[in-house]
Design a protein around this motif. Structure first.
Motif, mmCIF file in Angstrom:
data_model
loop_
_atom_site.group_PDB
_atom_site.id
_atom_site.type_symbol
_atom_site.label_atom_id
_atom_site.label_comp_id
_atom_site.label_asym_id
_atom_site.label_seq_id
_atom_site.Cartn_x
_atom_site.Cartn_y
_atom_site.Cartn_z
ATOM 1 N N VAL A 555 0.840 -1.290 -0.074
ATOM 2 C CA VAL A 555 0.009 0.040 -0.129
ATOM 3 C C VAL A 555 0.899 1.215 0.038
ATOM 4 C CG1 VAL A 555 -2.005 1.236 1.136
ATOM 5 C CG2 VAL A 555 -2.026 -1.148 1.144
ATOM 6 N N PRO A 556 1.763 1.477 1.062
ATOM 7 C CA PRO A 556 2.508 2.631 0.856
ATOM 8 C C PRO A 556 3.170 2.853 -0.359
ATOM 9 C CG PRO A 556 3.417 1.153 2.433
ATOM 10 C CD PRO A 556 2.297 0.631 1.951
ATOM 11 N N PHE A 557 3.874 1.776 -1.111
ATOM 12 C CA PHE A 557 4.385 2.123 -2.331
ATOM 13 C C PHE A 557 3.484 2.318 -3.487
ATOM 14 C CE2 PHE A 557 7.083 -1.054 -0.144
ATOM 15 C CZ PHE A 557 8.464 -0.688 -0.489
ATOM 16 N N ILE A 558 2.447 1.749 -3.421
ATOM 17 C CA ILE A 558 1.368 2.159 -4.582
ATOM 18 C C ILE A 558 0.929 3.899 -4.244
ATOM 19 C CG2 ILE A 558 -0.848 1.674 -5.274
ATOM 20 C CD1 ILE A 558 0.985 -0.339 -6.116
ATOM 21 N N VAL A 559 0.820 4.152 -2.956
ATOM 22 C CA VAL A 559 0.208 5.427 -2.646
ATOM 23 C C VAL A 559 1.458 6.558 -3.321
ATOM 24 C CG1 VAL A 559 -0.028 7.295 -0.768
ATOM 25 C CG2 VAL A 559 -1.152 4.938 -0.945
ATOM 26 N N LEU A 560 2.607 6.261 -2.960
ATOM 27 C CA LEU A 560 3.720 7.248 -3.463
ATOM 28 C C LEU A 560 3.937 7.027 -4.979
ATOM 29 C CD1 LEU A 560 6.411 6.702 -0.682
ATOM 30 C CD2 LEU A 560 5.480 8.874 -1.608
ATOM 31 N N MET A 561 4.001 5.870 -5.584
ATOM 32 C CA MET A 561 4.005 5.919 -6.976
ATOM 33 C C MET A 561 3.145 6.626 -7.658
ATOM 34 S SD MET A 561 5.763 2.101 -7.703
ATOM 35 C CE MET A 561 4.498 1.009 -7.070
ATOM 36 N N LYS A 562 1.970 6.499 -7.095
ATOM 37 C CA LYS A 562 0.811 7.104 -7.822
ATOM 38 C C LYS A 562 0.840 8.570 -7.777
ATOM 39 C CE LYS A 562 -3.802 5.545 -7.865
ATOM 40 N NZ LYS A 562 -5.168 5.295 -7.047
ATOM 41 N N LYS A 563 1.439 9.218 -6.598
ATOM 42 C CA LYS A 563 1.390 10.469 -6.599
ATOM 43 C C LYS A 563 2.808 11.129 -7.358
ATOM 44 C CE LYS A 563 0.729 14.526 -4.576
ATOM 45 N NZ LYS A 563 -0.702 15.269 -4.834
ATOM 46 N N TYR A 564 3.746 10.239 -7.359
ATOM 47 C CA TYR A 564 5.053 10.433 -8.578
ATOM 48 C C TYR A 564 4.430 10.704 -9.842
ATOM 49 C CZ TYR A 564 8.570 9.829 -4.799
ATOM 50 O OH TYR A 564 9.258 9.989 -3.631
ATOM 51 N N CYS A 565 3.730 9.756 -10.107
ATOM 52 C CA CYS A 565 3.110 9.664 -11.563
ATOM 53 C C CYS A 565 2.261 10.866 -11.752
ATOM 54 C CB CYS A 565 2.321 8.350 -12.057
ATOM 55 S SG CYS A 565 3.346 6.623 -11.926
ATOM 56 N N ILE A 566 1.581 11.407 -10.851
ATOM 57 C CA ILE A 566 0.810 12.472 -11.104
ATOM 58 C C ILE A 566 1.593 13.708 -11.160
ATOM 59 C CG2 ILE A 566 -1.020 13.940 -9.836
ATOM 60 C CD1 ILE A 566 -2.342 11.607 -8.413
ATOM 61 N N LEU A 567 2.638 13.653 -10.529
ATOM 62 C CA LEU A 567 3.580 14.875 -10.737
ATOM 63 C C LEU A 567 4.434 14.820 -11.827
ATOM 64 C CD1 LEU A 567 4.541 15.249 -6.842
ATOM 65 C CD2 LEU A 567 3.049 16.484 -7.964
ATOM 66 N N LYS A 568 4.297 13.574 -12.513
ATOM 67 C CA LYS A 568 5.341 13.361 -13.750
ATOM 68 C C LYS A 568 6.670 12.947 -13.198
ATOM 69 C CE LYS A 568 2.358 15.969 -16.849
ATOM 70 N NZ LYS A 568 1.454 14.782 -17.249
ATOM 71 N N GLU A 569 6.837 12.740 -11.835
ATOM 72 C CA GLU A 569 8.134 12.070 -11.557
ATOM 73 C C GLU A 569 8.559 10.790 -11.837
ATOM 74 O OE1 GLU A 569 9.038 13.703 -7.793
ATOM 75 O OE2 GLU A 569 8.816 15.907 -8.091
ATOM 76 N N PHE A 570 8.596 10.270 -13.300
ATOM 77 C CA PHE A 570 8.587 8.841 -13.453
ATOM 78 C C PHE A 570 9.802 8.234 -12.873
ATOM 79 C CE2 PHE A 570 6.037 10.984 -16.776
ATOM 80 C CZ PHE A 570 4.772 10.600 -16.515
ATOM 81 N N ASP A 571 10.718 8.960 -12.865
ATOM 82 C CA ASP A 571 12.185 8.173 -12.500
ATOM 83 C C ASP A 571 12.012 7.861 -10.943
ATOM 84 O OD1 ASP A 571 13.177 8.844 -14.999
ATOM 85 O OD2 ASP A 571 14.205 10.607 -14.250
ATOM 86 N N LYS A 572 11.359 8.707 -10.388
ATOM 87 C CA LYS A 572 11.235 8.406 -8.882
ATOM 88 C C LYS A 572 10.246 7.526 -8.691
ATOM 89 C CE LYS A 572 12.238 12.817 -6.505
ATOM 90 N NZ LYS A 572 11.812 13.856 -5.369
ATOM 91 N N ALA A 573 9.187 7.292 -9.555
ATOM 92 C CA ALA A 573 8.197 6.036 -9.276
ATOM 93 C C ALA A 573 8.948 4.775 -9.859
ATOM 94 C CB ALA A 573 7.067 6.434 -10.311
ATOM 95 N N TYR A 574 9.920 4.890 -10.716
ATOM 96 C CA TYR A 574 10.496 3.650 -11.132
ATOM 97 C C TYR A 574 11.685 3.308 -10.266
ATOM 98 C CZ TYR A 574 12.878 0.306 -13.874
ATOM 99 O OH TYR A 574 13.453 -1.120 -14.777
ATOM 100 N N ARG A 575 12.283 4.168 -9.710
ATOM 101 C CA ARG A 575 13.229 3.489 -8.603
ATOM 102 C C ARG A 575 12.475 3.055 -7.494
ATOM 103 N NH1 ARG A 575 15.922 8.315 -9.922
ATOM 104 N NH2 ARG A 575 15.147 9.664 -8.072
ATOM 105 N N LEU A 576 11.337 3.627 -6.866
ATOM 106 C CA LEU A 576 10.713 3.088 -6.009
ATOM 107 C C LEU A 576 10.116 1.803 -6.135
ATOM 108 C CD1 LEU A 576 9.561 3.521 -3.118
ATOM 109 C CD2 LEU A 576 7.482 4.683 -4.288
ATOM 110 N N TYR A 577 9.750 1.571 -7.367
ATOM 111 C CA TYR A 577 9.201 0.194 -8.043
ATOM 112 C C TYR A 577 10.261 -0.751 -7.978
ATOM 113 C CZ TYR A 577 7.438 -3.471 -11.306
ATOM 114 O OH TYR A 577 6.837 -4.600 -11.655
ATOM 115 N N GLU A 578 11.587 -0.606 -8.393
ATOM 116 C CA GLU A 578 12.589 -1.294 -8.191
ATOM 117 C C GLU A 578 12.959 -1.750 -6.712
ATOM 118 O OE1 GLU A 578 15.814 0.634 -10.380
ATOM 119 O OE2 GLU A 578 15.355 -0.560 -11.682
ATOM 120 N N LEU A 579 12.759 -0.723 -5.868
ATOM 121 C CA LEU A 579 13.083 -1.037 -4.460
ATOM 122 C C LEU A 579 12.008 -2.065 -3.878
ATOM 123 C CD1 LEU A 579 14.207 -0.187 -1.645
ATOM 124 C CD2 LEU A 579 12.842 1.682 -1.538
ATOM 125 N N TRP A 580 11.079 -1.840 -4.390
ATOM 126 C CA TRP A 580 9.872 -2.681 -3.907
ATOM 127 C C TRP A 580 10.029 -4.144 -4.524
ATOM 128 C CZ3 TRP A 580 4.417 -2.825 -6.460
ATOM 129 C CH2 TRP A 580 3.455 -3.607 -5.825
#
Length: 594
Positions: A555-580
């Motif tokens: 859940v916390p990963f999905i919440v943050l990745m969703k927010k990064y995608c909204i802010l168009k910070e796809f690099d942060k979203a992808y790094r968080l996904y790799e960490l997951w």
């Protein structure tokens, strides 16, 4: 004489012995008269008079107590002038005969004296008479204290008994030894074993079994092996209980190969292999099932020629644990064919596996078939079925089973009431949740923290946030402290309603009360920060969550990745996904967080 009469009143036992002695003297006096008549002429009436006097005086021992001469002396003095002279050709010597009789009488009196001295007088030797009752009482107290977990007090009483020269028996020692082992004080148990040996109280198989159980709880199998060797050296044969206990402990700790070696040793040493094979083999089968090794379990099942009810239950439960319902039902059929009837454990196992699989129709069918088979439902049967129905969302049917439970005179435990209250609360049915709470109180079942949490959830789902806070106050008035679930429920509700100040106040109070925020707490805070656009605050909270090394779900990963995608910070979203992917196992089914 008055003193003597008082003594006679105190000891009736002595009087019996005394008068039995008097009767012995009377019989001997009669013998004196008989012998006397054989030697004395019938015209000597005076001699008969003295003999009669002697007889009467012996009947009353209080007479002639102060006479210097004895009755026998009187008789001999008077007879000197009446007996015939030595000139007669009478070869019999009357004096010799009377001397013999006198010696016999003295022997009888000495025996009577020793009998009287051997009697234990109650007021002079009370300890001798009460030692047995004291022993029994103190031994019973040691056993009771040991059973109640007061091994220290039992040991003190044991010391007092030993100091008084009373050595407890083997049963009492075994109780005390078991008390030490249950308290985890295995060193004291070893000390007691040494004391038993020093005081001549030989340990038996139960003694060693108790000690072995203590070391099995510590997983000290080296010491268990030493005790088994000691038993052999002392001539104490290990029982089936001994081996079953060791095998069970080895299986629980994962040493299944060692357990198998012990089983092989049993079978090699015993003649009646089948009867001894069943229990340890059943323990091994259960261990293989819990380990997930079905092939090894099946191999041991096939090696047993005759199973019993317990073995069938273990096998059915094992297949149910591994979700192999078809094989479980096959062995249920084999159980019937072997002439064994399923018991409550069999039915509860099947109900449980069907509920876990979500097959509530099959679970209800097994539940109804129990009565037809002559097996009554117990609280576990109802508990499993009601929980399964609530998980599947069928709260109304769960409530019907709860009322059936009451009709069967089985009072549901608080957990069952709470499950139904929580089920209604999750679906926003506040009215039925409160109705079940009132019914619970009517049966004198007191609410606990889980009950209040279920009602708080019900109020939150219904939008009554103020009532939810009011229930928290009611908990404190009832003497029940809010727990972490309570704070998380109210914290999440406050954040969802935008009441940040109340949420922060709850967070501070939770920390003050000694509760550490968990994954749910931080997830709610992260979600709220993201919703308010405070992405840096959300990242800080996520970092604190990772440092706590708590189990984190998706859940916390999905919440943050969703927010990064909204802010168009796809690099942060992808790094968080790799960490997951690197550090956490993603769920196969990710629910929506919207």
């Amino acid at each position: 004489m008055q003193t003597l009469l008082v003594t006679m009143e105190k000891s009736l036992l002595f009087i019996r012995f005394y008068y039995s002695g008097i009767q012995t003297i009377e019989s001997m006096t009669d013998r004196v008269r008989q012998v006397y008549n054989e030697f004395v002429w019938s015209k000597f009436d005076l001699v008969q008079h003295y003999c009669h006097l002697s007889n009467r005086r012996r009947d009353d021992p209080w007479l002639s107590a102060s006479n210097d001469r004895t009755i026998d002396d009187d008789c001999r003095l008077e007879m000197k002038s009446w007996l015939p002279n030595n000139n007669d050709n009478d070869n019999e010597n009357p004096s010799a005969v009377f001397n013999l009789l006198d010696s016999m009488l003295k022997d009888s009196l000495e025996k009577l004296k020793s009998m009287r001295e051997s009697i234990v007088w109650p007021d002079t030797c009370p300890k001798l008479l009460t030692s047995k009752s004291e022993y029994n009482q103190q031994a019973a107290q040691i056993r009771m204290l040991s059973l109640e977990g007061n091994a220290g007090l039992a040991q003190n009483l044991w010391r007092k008994m030993v100091q008084n020269g009373l050595i407890p028996d083997i049963l009492t020692h075994n109780y005390l030894l078991n008390g030490f082992c249950k308290a985890g004080n295995i060193e004291k148990a070893e000390w007691l074993l040494e004391e038993m040996l020093e005081r001549g109280c030989a340990p038996n198989c139960v003694t060693y079994n108790t000690l072995i159980k203590g070391y099995c709880l510590r997983n000290d199998f080296d010491r268990v092996n030493d005790i088994l060797s000691t038993m052999g050296n002392k001539g104490v044969t290990p029982s089936r209980v001994t081996f079953n206990m060791v095998i069970n402990a080895l299986c629980k700790t994962g040493f299944i190969d060692d357990a198998r070696r012990i089983l092989k040793k049993i079978l090699d040493e015993k003649c009646e292999k089948e009867s001894l094979n069943l229990i340890p083999s059943t323990i091994l089968i259960d261990s293989f099932f819990k380990k997930g090794d079905i092939n090894q379990a099946m191999a041991h099942i096939e090696a047993i020629s005759q199973l019993d009810v317990v073995s069938y239950n273990v096998i059915i439960n094992g297949f149910c644990l591994n979700r192999n319902i078809s094989l479980a039902l096959r062995y249920l059929s084999a159980m019937y064919k072997s002439g064994f009837r399923p018991d409550i454990f069999t039915f509860n196992t099947l109900i449980s596996v069907f509920c876990k699989e979500g097959k509530m129709a099959e679970a209800c069918y097994i539940f109804s078939a129990m009565l037809k088979m002559g097996v009554s439902h117990d609280h576990i049967s109802y508990k499993i079925l009601i929980q399964g129905l609530c998980i599947q969302g069928n709260i109304a049917m769960a409530l019907n089973f709860l009322r059936n439970m009451l009709e069967d005179s089985i009072l549901p435990e608080p957990l069952i009431w709470n499950v139904i209250i929580d089920g209604f609360g999750r679906y926003g049915d506040l009215q039925n949740a409160l109705l079940v709470r009132d019914e619970m109180l009517a049966y004198d079942v007191l609410p606990n923290s889980f009950t209040y949490n279920a009602l708080i959830r019900a109020h939150i789902e219904s939008g009554n946030i103020d009532e939810a806070y009011s229930l928290k106050s009611s908990m404190l008035l009832a003497g029940i402290h809010p727990d972490l679930v309570t704070y998380n429920l109210l914290l999440g509700a406050s954040l969802n309603y935008g009441d940040i100040n109340s949420a922060l106040w709850l967070f501070d109070e939770m920390v003050r009360e000694g509760y550490e925020p968990d994954t749910i707490t931080y997830t709610q805070l992260i979600k709220n920060s993201c919703g308010r656009g405070q992405i840096e605050e959300a990242e800080t909270l996520f970092g604190r969550l990772r440092k706590l090394k708590l189990p984190i779900d998706h859940v916390p990963f999905i919440v943050l990745m969703k927010k990064y995608c909204i802010l168009k910070e796809f690099d942060k979203a992808y790094r968080l996904y790799e960490l997951w992917l690197r550090n956490y196992k993603p769920s196969s089914s990710i629910p929506s967080t919207s």
